[in-house]
Design a protein around this motif. Structure first.
Motif, PDB file in Angstrom:
ATOM      1  N   ASP A 137     -19.423  16.240 -26.071  1.00 15.44           N
ATOM      2  CA  ASP A 137     -18.344  16.925 -25.344  1.00 15.44           C
ATOM      3  C   ASP A 137     -17.488  17.809 -26.242  1.00 15.44           C
ATOM      4  N   ARG A 138     -17.911  18.010 -27.511  1.00 17.74           N
ATOM      5  CA  ARG A 138     -17.281  18.926 -28.467  1.00 17.74           C
ATOM      6  C   ARG A 138     -15.941  18.409 -28.987  1.00 17.74           C
ATOM      7  N   LEU A 139     -15.696  17.130 -28.848  1.00 22.34           N
ATOM      8  CA  LEU A 139     -14.429  16.550 -29.260  1.00 22.34           C
ATOM      9  C   LEU A 139     -14.613  15.607 -30.438  1.00 22.34           C
ATOM     10  N   VAL A 140     -13.522  15.428 -31.176  1.00 23.73           N
ATOM     11  CA  VAL A 140     -13.412  14.386 -32.205  1.00 23.73           C
ATOM     12  C   VAL A 140     -12.269  13.477 -31.775  1.00 23.73           C
ATOM     13  N   LYS A 141     -12.509  12.169 -31.775  1.00 21.91           N
ATOM     14  CA  LYS A 141     -11.489  11.232 -31.324  1.00 21.91           C
ATOM     15  C   LYS A 141     -11.290  10.140 -32.368  1.00 21.91           C
ATOM     16  N   VAL A 142     -10.056   9.641 -32.430  1.00 18.24           N
ATOM     17  CA  VAL A 142      -9.686   8.592 -33.384  1.00 18.24           C
ATOM     18  C   VAL A 142      -9.182   7.393 -32.579  1.00 18.24           C
ATOM     19  N   TRP A 143      -9.715   6.202 -32.901  1.00 17.61           N
ATOM     20  CA  TRP A 143      -9.412   4.987 -32.158  1.00 17.61           C
ATOM     21  C   TRP A 143      -8.899   3.913 -33.106  1.00 17.61           C
ATOM     22  N   ASP A 144      -7.983   3.100 -32.621  1.00 19.31           N
ATOM     23  CA  ASP A 144      -7.583   1.897 -33.358  1.00 19.31           C
ATOM     24  C   ASP A 144      -8.753   0.931 -33.305  1.00 19.31           C
ATOM     25  N   ALA A 145      -9.300   0.589 -34.470  1.00 19.67           N
ATOM     26  CA  ALA A 145     -10.504  -0.232 -34.518  1.00 19.67           C
ATOM     27  C   ALA A 145     -10.243  -1.685 -34.176  1.00 19.67           C
ATOM     28  N   ILE A 146      -9.008  -2.083 -34.098  1.00 17.64           N
ATOM     29  CA  ILE A 146      -8.691  -3.467 -33.743  1.00 17.64           C
ATOM     30  C   ILE A 146      -8.445  -3.596 -32.243  1.00 17.64           C
ATOM     31  N   THR A 147      -7.686  -2.668 -31.682  1.00 17.78           N
ATOM     32  CA  THR A 147      -7.324  -2.769 -30.268  1.00 17.78           C
ATOM     33  C   THR A 147      -8.140  -1.855 -29.362  1.00 17.78           C
ATOM     34  N   GLY A 148      -8.785  -0.833 -29.925  1.00 23.98           N
ATOM     35  CA  GLY A 148      -9.538   0.109 -29.119  1.00 23.98           C
ATOM     36  C   GLY A 148      -8.690   1.200 -28.501  1.00 23.98           C
ATOM     37  N   THR A 149      -7.416   1.275 -28.842  1.00 27.25           N
ATOM     38  CA  THR A 149      -6.520   2.290 -28.298  1.00 27.25           C
ATOM     39  C   THR A 149      -6.812   3.652 -28.919  1.00 27.25           C
ATOM     40  N   LYS A 150      -6.883   4.677 -28.086  1.00 28.76           N
ATOM     41  CA  LYS A 150      -7.110   6.027 -28.599  1.00 28.76           C
ATOM     42  C   LYS A 150      -5.848   6.538 -29.268  1.00 28.76           C
ATOM     43  N   GLN A 151      -5.978   7.040 -30.493  1.00 22.84           N
ATOM     44  CA  GLN A 151      -4.841   7.508 -31.277  1.00 22.84           C
ATOM     45  C   GLN A 151      -4.712   9.030 -31.269  1.00 22.84           C
ATOM     46  N   PHE A 152      -5.840   9.745 -31.455  1.00 21.76           N
ATOM     47  CA  PHE A 152      -5.813  11.195 -31.548  1.00 21.76           C
ATOM     48  C   PHE A 152      -7.065  11.776 -30.898  1.00 21.76           C
ATOM     49  N   THR A 153      -6.939  12.997 -30.401  1.00 22.61           N
ATOM     50  CA  THR A 153      -8.082  13.786 -29.938  1.00 22.61           C
ATOM     51  C   THR A 153      -7.964  15.171 -30.552  1.00 22.61           C
TER      52      THR A 153
END
Length: 1133
Positions: free
Chosen positions: A481-497
């Motif tokens: 989808d042409r995106l880069v995403k950053v996730w909290d590896a402990i909780t799975g919460t999305k941090q940045f797109t």
């Protein structure tokens, strides 16, 4: 503005400065934004001209541009605020607080609260962080030093600190040269031409006198609409015989981050910043046809040729030169190919085509594999054993998007695009071709747990990486989808797109760089299938890099092991492959390596090792290069059977290399050290080994784990290593190890032995200074920042020790090498709990610290007290007994909510702000002795003196499950002060450490299945306390006999024993022993103990050891029991 405009600004700035037009100089600096005058900024700061300071700074950056800018504006306004307070000008201070500082409350409400709190203090120096504030002048000097660091770290400012080197009066000189040149070439020159003859283009068609007379009037339109656009100016000397020079290179590869809004020229295998033709990399060198003086970058022994940027009006043909580079060598100039893993020592049968592999970062013979059918496997190479296996399956289909739910019934298959371990090896991630990323927890053996399922992207998830900015574990993904995403590896919460790519994102490469001021830049590179390279800072959503990959190829980027050298490798649609090194100081391609095939059928994969070698899977083989030499070092066919572009992966030390095969298998290549690694007992991963060291070269067992070949043929393979050699003629690349392996006796030094510490010289131990009466320490904790220790004694008094920040301790963190200060505010008050009339021996003290270290909540049998950690003042008290509080725990997501365990066996969920009990939990039979929250599971775990564990939902505050602890032996008195049960969640937020005087156990929440138990020998006496290390890889445990132990958390095996003589003074009459242990929040090998006779000791291993022993091997059938009913005889070996 154009580069020409910038250069003209510099010339004008020099002229204005020489003419003493100071105000105009600084106004032009600010308005152009080209040069940040540090001297002028220093003058304004030291004078306290805060409005001028901010005004000048705002010409270059705004408050919300990035974290460095925000920090700068905050520090300036904070100093302005403190000066108003210091002058007792409260109205002005309030005005600054509300107008200037309130803007920062949106990003850090706690900081704003602390600044507001200063208004309530008679002297703001009572604040612990401001106690060293001397006077205004010294504070401004300190501020200036901090601002300089931030300016040099700020990507919007650091490139604007340098003024170009100009000869004196350069503008005047150029005008004179122009006059002289113009009139020297004139047919009718004048001896003393006037300056106004330069106002228009010179013409020799008439006399100079006539020309001067016919000059048009100069319109007064400097600030009007008639001023041409900078792009419309003719080049200087456009009518002369000289050509314009090309644009200069960016100053650094990190300088990509300094020009986020600039459209950069394309690059194709050339220096970043040059405008190159798409065919810039030529097959053969061509003789240059022009002697234009353009900067050369040279690569030794390179036959690659790059087209330079064309000066205006020049043709392609007149501009082609050989490109070479001579630069500093990193390490030795050549290495022996003997260091490369080239001998095939085993073959593993996967059953499906390998797509991705990764070695465990700590257990270096543990290999993680992902395949084209969606399978993942964990292999223990020492034992040729497949430890764990999973197939693609969506864990929670109901939580997935409608698109994924619709597509899965028609096609439930998926391909693994990437597998990767987390930095500590406790987790690993899997990126699939269908929307999904799975993160598993791994604790050894066959113990593979589902940790997180993330629907990361629409379509394929092409790559996955882990990163730890600010010590927080992130999972970074990219996709179709042409995106880069950053996730909290402990909780799975999305941090940045991050957006910006115009094609599917193929790979990602997170990294950080550290400047001379130890400032870290955390950023993410991402490459796409159309040959684009982009990058982002975590705190800036704007793309800061936009360049073309060499040959517009689809590439992967990777740094060397030390993070200092950057490489890329990939292939384009035409089949051309490129392997290059980037110079991230100059922003250029430093080396283009020779020897890759030009007809790749896919995208070639590569890897780096030892800061020395590069390897690429290409042309049915593995090719190796020395990083400092562009020529091919060696080619290995690995006995044949490799695909055209095999998947390859080194282990951390480069001793082993895994290579995929055509027959759905993996070949493991090794050098001599790799052979030793596979034979060494100490390196067997977790619980996977099933054979002793002497049996490692015996015939393999009949377990059908694949076509492993390490068994009886292993020595034969090693014996033939020298004869195989490398295809480049290096027949002496390997030595014959057969006789050595067959004849050498068992290495006694490799037999594992428990580390036992008996003397103070064998560890670092520091007793913290204490001038108060000796009273036993009941509760102990580090502050979350790691720079202080807080202790609660039986007399209800708190002690706080703070470590200084100085040359011996530049980090300011707690350690055993620097003596801390027993800290007290200037008022001299102590933090003392309310006490009751109960017998002190029956009181169960408790304590909890807020996440920002600002407040501590505590009780010692009386009311619960809330203290300000800066002033030691009691903010409030509440909940008078009975019942009395016995345990406290802040809610991880809301500091205003606290769980309070009571001595009447209830748990009260209390909101401090509202002063109300939200819920009362009942389920225990005796007092509450432990509480622990899990962010991942949204549960609260409790333990009591009744040896019962309970799990409560934090959504509805209802009990989910409960279980009684299995005590190994009879006669345990549940009402004994030492029979309390404590609980602590593992870093994975699912496994639980349960501590009882009789045992240590690992449970899995929320079902409370007992996974492992460990009981001490009777001679040690009861367990008094235990806690996880900060990384959850170790468990620190104390005993009533005064000894301390360090256990490996994954196996519950004792690896280090610290006897009392190593840290306690020799005193036969003293019965000192540790009552409580606290682990440092960031230093995994540091812990502190509080003693039964008073006093706190900090312990660390010696610098030579660096850690508390090594994990013991597990014999067949041995090791910790996984049965809850196991007897204590089998719990400790």
């Amino acid at each position: 503005m154009s580069l020409l405009s910038r250069d003209l600004v510099f010339l004008v700035l020099q002229f204005l400065d020489e003419e003493k037009y100071s105000d105009s100089v600084h106004r032009l600096e600010k308005e152009s934004g080209y040069f940040f005058n540090m001297s002028y900024f220093e003058h304004l700061t030291l004078n306290g001209d805060w409005d001028e300071v901010e005004g000048y700074l705002s010409g270059f950056t705004k408050v919300d541009d990035n974290r460095y800018s925000m920090k700068m504006f905050f520090e300036i306004r904070k100093q302005k605020y403190l000066e108003a307070l210091d002058m007792n000008d409260r109205p002005k201070a309030v005005d600054i607080l509300m107008k200037d500082l309130k803007v920062f409350s949106t990003s850090n409400v706690d900081i704003f609260k602390e600044m507001t709190l200063l208004l309530s203090l008679e002297n703001f120096r009572q604040h612990e962080h401001l106690s060293t504030y001397i006077d205004t002048n010294s504070a401004r000097t300190i501020l200036l030093l901090e601002l300089k660091k931030l300016i040099e770290a700020n990507p919007l400012l650091r490139e604007k600190l340098y003024f170009p080197s100009l000869q004196n009066s350069r503008l005047r000189t150029m005008i004179n040269q122009g006059l002289n040149w113009q009139h020297h070439l004139c047919k009718n020159p004048r001896p003393n031409p006037e300056i106004k003859t330069l106002f228009v283009d010179h013409s020799c068609g008439q006399s100079q006198q006539n020309a001067a007379q016919t000059l048009p009037p100069i319109p007064n339109t400097l600030f009007g609409a008639n001023v041409p656009n900078p792009g419309g100016f003719l080049p200087l000397m456009a009518h002369g015989p000289f050509q314009s020079a090309p644009s200069p290179l960016p100053t650094s590869f990190a300088g990509w981050m300094a020009n986020s809004q600039v459209l950069h020229p394309s690059v194709s295998a050339g220096p970043i910043g040059f405008t190159l033709n798409n065919t810039a990399v030529l097959k053969r060198p061509r003789t240059p046809t022009s002697d234009n003086a353009v900067v050369d970058f040279q690569i030794a022994n390179s036959e690659h040729v790059l087209k330079r940027a064309r000066p205006f009006g020049m043709s392609d043909e007149g501009n082609i030169i050989p490109v070479n580079f001579t630069g500093p060598s990193h390490g030795q100039t050549s290495y022996s190919s003997n260091d490369l893993p080239k001998a095939v020592v085993m073959t593993l049968n996967q059953g499906s085509a390998v797509r991705s592999m990764d070695f465990h970062p700590l257990q270096q013979s543990l290999l993680l594999v992902g395949t084209n059918t969606g399978e993942i496997m964990v292999w223990a190479l020492c034992a040729q054993e497949r430890l764990a296996h999973r197939t693609f399956k969506v864990w929670d289909l109901g939580a997935c998007s409608a698109t994924l739910q619709t597509s899965l019934p028609n096609d439930y298959s998926a391909t693994v695009n990437r597998v990767i371990w987390s930095p500590d090896g406790a987790l690993f991630g899997v990126a699939y071709s269908k929307h999904i990323v799975h993160i598993y927890s791994y604790h050894g053996g066959h113990d593979l747990g589902n940790h997180l399922e993330i629907e990361a992207h629409a379509g394929s998830v092409n790559d996955l990486a882990f990163s730890c900015p600010n010590e927080q574990l992130f999972a970074i993904t990219c996709g179709e989808d042409r995106l880069v995403k950053v996730w909290d590896a402990i909780t799975g919460t999305k941090q940045f797109t991050f957006e910006g790519h115009e094609a599917p994102v193929y790979s990602i490469c997170p990294h950080f760089k550290e400047d001379r001021q130890d400032t870290n830049y955390q950023y993410i590179f991402a490459t796409s299938t159309d040959g684009k390279i982009k990058a982002w800072l975590y705190d800036n959503s704007a793309c800061i890099v936009d360049y073309n990959a060499p040959g517009y190829s689809t590439i992967t980027l990777a740094y060397s092991s030390d993070g200092k050298r950057l490489f890329s490798c990939g292939s384009n649609k035409e089949g051309d492959s490129y392997l290059v090194e980037w110079d991230d100081n100059e922003g250029a391609i430093k080396r283009s390596y020779l020897g890759l095939g030009m007809q790749a059928t896919g995208i070639v994969q590569f890897d780096t090792t030892k800061n020395r070698f590069l390897a690429v899977g290409d042309e049915f083989s593995v090719k190796f290069w020395d990083m400092d030499n562009v020529n091919l070092l060696a080619t290995v066919k690995a006995e044949g059977g490799l695909p055209a572009s095999p998947c390859i992966r080194f282990n951390k030390e480069g001793k082993l290399l895994a290579v995929s095969t055509n027959e759905n298998g993996i070949k493991i290549l090794a050098n001599t050290d790799g052979v030793d690694l596979l034979r060494t007992v100490e390196n067997r991963p977790f619980e996977s080994s099933r054979a002793a060291s002497a049996d490692i070269i015996k015939s393999p067992s009949n377990k059908n784990f694949g076509a492993g070949t390490l068994g009886s043929s292993f020595t034969n393979r090693i014996g033939s290593m020298a004869s195989r050699g490398a295809t480049n003629g290096d027949n002496q690349s390997l030595v014959d190890l057969k006789s050595r392996m067959a004849d050498e006796p068992t290495d006694k030094s490799r037999i594992w032995k428990l580390m036992e510490i008996n003397e103070s010289t064998n560890c670092q131990s520091l007793r913290l200074p204490d001038n108060l009466a000796a009273t036993k320490v009941i509760r102990l904790m580090y502050t979350n920042s790691g720079n202080a220790i807080l202790a609660l004694s039986a007399n209800a008094v708190h002690n706080l020790w703070k470590w200084p920040r100085n040359e011996r301790n530049p980090s300011g963190k707690a350690n055993a090498g620097v003596l801390p200060q027993l800290w007290q505010p200037a008022s001299g008050i102590l933090m003392t709990n309310d006490i009751s009339d109960a017998d002190p021996e029956d009181v169960i003290p408790c304590i909890a610290l807020s996440k920002n270290d600002s407040y501590v909540m505590s009780a010692s049998g009386g009311k619960i007290s809330l203290f300000n950690m800066m002033t030691f003042k009691t903010m409030t008290t509440f909940m008078a007994p009975p019942p009395a509080a016995t345990f406290l725990a802040f809610h991880p997501q809301d500091n205003n909510v606290i769980a309070i365990g009571m001595d009447d066996a209830t748990i009260q969920i209390y909101n401090v702000r509202l002063d109300e009990v939200k819920s009362k939990l009942k389920g225990h039979q005796q007092r509450i002795t432990g509480l622990s929250f899990s962010n991942t599971l949204n549960v609260l775990l409790s333990s009591g003196a009744d040896s019962q564990l309970c799990v409560w939902s934090t959504d509805v505050w209802e009990k989910i499950s409960s279980k009684y602890l299995h005590t190994p032996g009879p006669g345990v008195r549940a009402d004994s002060p030492l029979a309390d049960t404590s609980v602590q969640f593992h870093q994975d937020q699912k496994h639980v450490l349960v501590v009882h005087e009789t045992q240590i156990a690992i449970y899995e929440a929320p079902k409370l299945d007992c996974l492992k138990q460990w009981a001490p020998r009777e001679a040690r006496g009861p367990i008094t306390y235990a806690t996880y290390s900060c990384d959850s890889l170790s468990i620190y445990v104390s005993f009533q006999d005064g000894s301390l132990g360090v256990l490996t958390a994954a196996t519950l095996q004792l690896r280090c024993q610290i006897n009392p003589s190593a840290y306690l003074p020799t005193n036969p009459s003293s019965k000192a022993y540790p009552l409580v242990i606290a682990a440092h929040p960031t230093e995994c090998n540091q812990f502190a103990v509080g003693l039964s006779v008073g006093g706190v000791h900090v312990l660390e291993p010696t610098e030579s050891e660096a850690k508390w022993g090594t994990s013991p091997p597990l014999e067949s059938g041995g090791g910790p029991s996984t049965s809850a009913a196991a007897s204590s005889d089998h719990l400790e070996r």
